[in-house]
Write a protein that holds these residues in place. Structure first.
Motif, PDB file in Angstrom:
ATOM      1  N   ILE A  49      24.639   6.079  74.412  1.00  9.31           N
ATOM      2  CA  ILE A  49      24.762   6.290  72.963  1.00  9.31           C
ATOM      3  C   ILE A  49      23.546   5.712  72.245  1.00  9.31           C
ATOM      4  O   ILE A  49      22.986   6.336  71.338  1.00  9.31           O
ATOM      5  N   ALA A  50      23.112   4.528  72.669  1.00 12.53           N
ATOM      6  CA  ALA A  50      21.911   3.928  72.060  1.00 12.53           C
ATOM      7  C   ALA A  50      20.672   4.772  72.345  1.00 12.53           C
ATOM      8  O   ALA A  50      19.831   4.968  71.460  1.00 12.53           O
ATOM      9  N   GLY A  51      20.568   5.303  73.542  1.00 16.81           N
ATOM     10  CA  GLY A  51      19.430   6.151  73.886  1.00 16.81           C
ATOM     11  C   GLY A  51      19.397   7.437  73.083  1.00 16.81           C
ATOM     12  O   GLY A  51      18.331   7.873  72.622  1.00 16.81           O
ATOM     13  N   VAL A  52      20.564   8.042  72.900  1.00 15.41           N
ATOM     14  CA  VAL A  52      20.637   9.269  72.096  1.00 15.41           C
ATOM     15  C   VAL A  52      20.229   8.971  70.659  1.00 15.41           C
ATOM     16  O   VAL A  52      19.444   9.721  70.052  1.00 15.41           O
ATOM     17  N   PHE A  53      20.743   7.890  70.106  1.00 17.71           N
ATOM     18  CA  PHE A  53      20.416   7.553  68.724  1.00 17.71           C
ATOM     19  C   PHE A  53      18.922   7.302  68.553  1.00 17.71           C
ATOM     20  O   PHE A  53      18.306   7.821  67.624  1.00 17.71           O
ATOM     21  N   ILE A  54      18.339   6.531  69.439  1.00 21.25           N
ATOM     22  CA  ILE A  54      16.920   6.181  69.301  1.00 21.25           C
ATOM     23  C   ILE A  54      16.034   7.417  69.429  1.00 21.25           C
ATOM     24  O   ILE A  54      15.130   7.624  68.624  1.00 21.25           O
ATOM     25  N   THR A  55      16.295   8.269  70.428  1.00 24.58           N
ATOM     26  CA  THR A  55      15.442   9.451  70.603  1.00 24.58           C
ATOM     27  C   THR A  55      15.587  10.424  69.438  1.00 24.58           C
ATOM     28  O   THR A  55      14.586  10.961  68.951  1.00 24.58           O
ATOM     29  N   CYS A  56      16.806  10.643  68.973  1.00 27.81           N
ATOM     30  CA  CYS A  56      17.003  11.571  67.861  1.00 27.81           C
ATOM     31  C   CYS A  56      16.456  10.989  66.562  1.00 27.81           C
ATOM     32  O   CYS A  56      15.835  11.701  65.770  1.00 27.81           O
ATOM     33  N   PHE A  57      16.657   9.701  66.346  1.00 29.49           N
ATOM     34  CA  PHE A  57      16.141   9.044  65.144  1.00 29.49           C
ATOM     35  C   PHE A  57      14.631   9.163  65.060  1.00 29.49           C
ATOM     36  O   PHE A  57      14.077   9.558  64.034  1.00 29.49           O
ATOM     37  N   LEU A  58      13.946   8.834  66.151  1.00 29.55           N
ATOM     38  CA  LEU A  58      12.479   8.879  66.151  1.00 29.55           C
ATOM     39  C   LEU A  58      11.952  10.304  66.017  1.00 29.55           C
ATOM     40  O   LEU A  58      10.997  10.556  65.279  1.00 29.55           O
ATOM     41  N   SER A  77      15.877   7.745  56.686  1.00 28.39           N
ATOM     42  CA  SER A  77      17.299   7.950  56.391  1.00 28.39           C
ATOM     43  C   SER A  77      17.804   9.253  56.996  1.00 28.39           C
ATOM     44  O   SER A  77      18.915   9.305  57.542  1.00 28.39           O
ATOM     45  N   LYS A  78      16.996  10.310  56.948  1.00 25.54           N
ATOM     46  CA  LYS A  78      17.407  11.572  57.574  1.00 25.54           C
ATOM     47  C   LYS A  78      17.462  11.427  59.090  1.00 25.54           C
ATOM     48  O   LYS A  78      18.349  11.981  59.745  1.00 25.54           O
ATOM     49  N   GLY A  79      16.527  10.682  59.654  1.00 25.99           N
ATOM     50  CA  GLY A  79      16.558  10.422  61.087  1.00 25.99           C
ATOM     51  C   GLY A  79      17.786   9.631  61.501  1.00 25.99           C
ATOM     52  O   GLY A  79      18.397   9.902  62.534  1.00 25.99           O
ATOM     53  N   ALA A  80      18.166   8.654  60.690  1.00 32.09           N
ATOM     54  CA  ALA A  80      19.357   7.855  61.003  1.00 32.09           C
ATOM     55  C   ALA A  80      20.627   8.693  60.924  1.00 32.09           C
ATOM     56  O   ALA A  80      21.516   8.581  61.783  1.00 32.09           O
ATOM     57  N   ILE A  81      20.720   9.552  59.935  1.00 28.01           N
ATOM     58  CA  ILE A  81      21.915  10.393  59.791  1.00 28.01           C
ATOM     59  C   ILE A  81      22.023  11.370  60.965  1.00 28.01           C
ATOM     60  O   ILE A  81      23.100  11.532  61.552  1.00 28.01           O
ATOM     61  N   MET A  82      20.916  12.012  61.307  1.00 28.72           N
ATOM     62  CA  MET A  82      20.954  12.960  62.422  1.00 28.72           C
ATOM     63  C   MET A  82      21.140  12.221  63.754  1.00 28.72           C
ATOM     64  O   MET A  82      21.808  12.732  64.653  1.00 28.72           O
ATOM     65  N   GLY A  83      20.593  11.019  63.875  1.00 30.01           N
ATOM     66  CA  GLY A  83      20.806  10.222  65.076  1.00 30.01           C
ATOM     67  C   GLY A  83      22.258   9.818  65.237  1.00 30.01           C
ATOM     68  O   GLY A  83      22.799   9.845  66.345  1.00 30.01           O
ATOM     69  N   LEU A  84      22.908   9.455  64.140  1.00 26.28           N
ATOM     70  CA  LEU A  84      24.335   9.119  64.203  1.00 26.28           C
ATOM     71  C   LEU A  84      25.178  10.329  64.571  1.00 26.28           C
ATOM     72  O   LEU A  84      26.158  10.215  65.308  1.00 26.28           O
ATOM     73  N   ALA A  85      24.799  11.483  64.051  1.00 29.93           N
ATOM     74  CA  ALA A  85      25.542  12.698  64.398  1.00 29.93           C
ATOM     75  C   ALA A  85      25.368  13.036  65.875  1.00 29.93           C
ATOM     76  O   ALA A  85      26.314  13.471  66.533  1.00 29.93           O
TER      77      ALA A  85
END
Length: 119
Positions: A49-58, A77-85
């Motif tokens: 889950i952490a790996g998915v969030f970090i790669t999508c956020f960046l 902020s858009k990266g964080a929202i899409m990373g959480l999704a």
């Protein structure tokens, strides 16, 4: 009196960010699926889950900053929202959010204007 045409409204998020979210959601699905069948499910799943969030956020933050020309705060902020999704286990939420935002992104293909055709 001349009337100025209003520029086309910008979509809320760049279409490449939506596509990246969907692709990363499905790429990380295989490790999520394999981890759910292992004995050490919780610690491994938290790492995934952490790996998915970090790669999508960046990835989304970079696309928003350099392709959509957003400010850093907006890009993060858009990266964080899409990373959480995308980091919700299994490709349901990330794919749904990515498809909905991709539909609203209104991809504009560059077509030559009348002035360019005359030249």
């Amino acid at each position: 009196m001349e009337t100025q045409e209003s520029p086309k409204p910008r979509p809320p998020i760049h279409y490449l960010s939506c596509i990246l979210t969907i692709v990363l959601d499905w790429i990380w699905f295989l490790p999520e699926l394999m981890q759910s069948f292992s004995m050490e499910s919780l610690p491994g799943m938290l790492g995934i889950i952490a790996g998915v969030f970090i790669t999508c956020f960046l990835a989304v933050a970079a696309v928003q900053r350099y392709s959509a020309r957003d400010r850093w705060r907006s890009s993060f902020s858009k990266g964080a929202i899409m990373g959480l999704a995308a980091c919700v286990p299994y490709p349901v939420v990330g794919t749904f959010v990515g498809v909905v935002l991709l539909a609203t992104a209104r991809i504009y293909w560059r077509t030559p204007s009348k002035m360019e055709k005359d030249e």
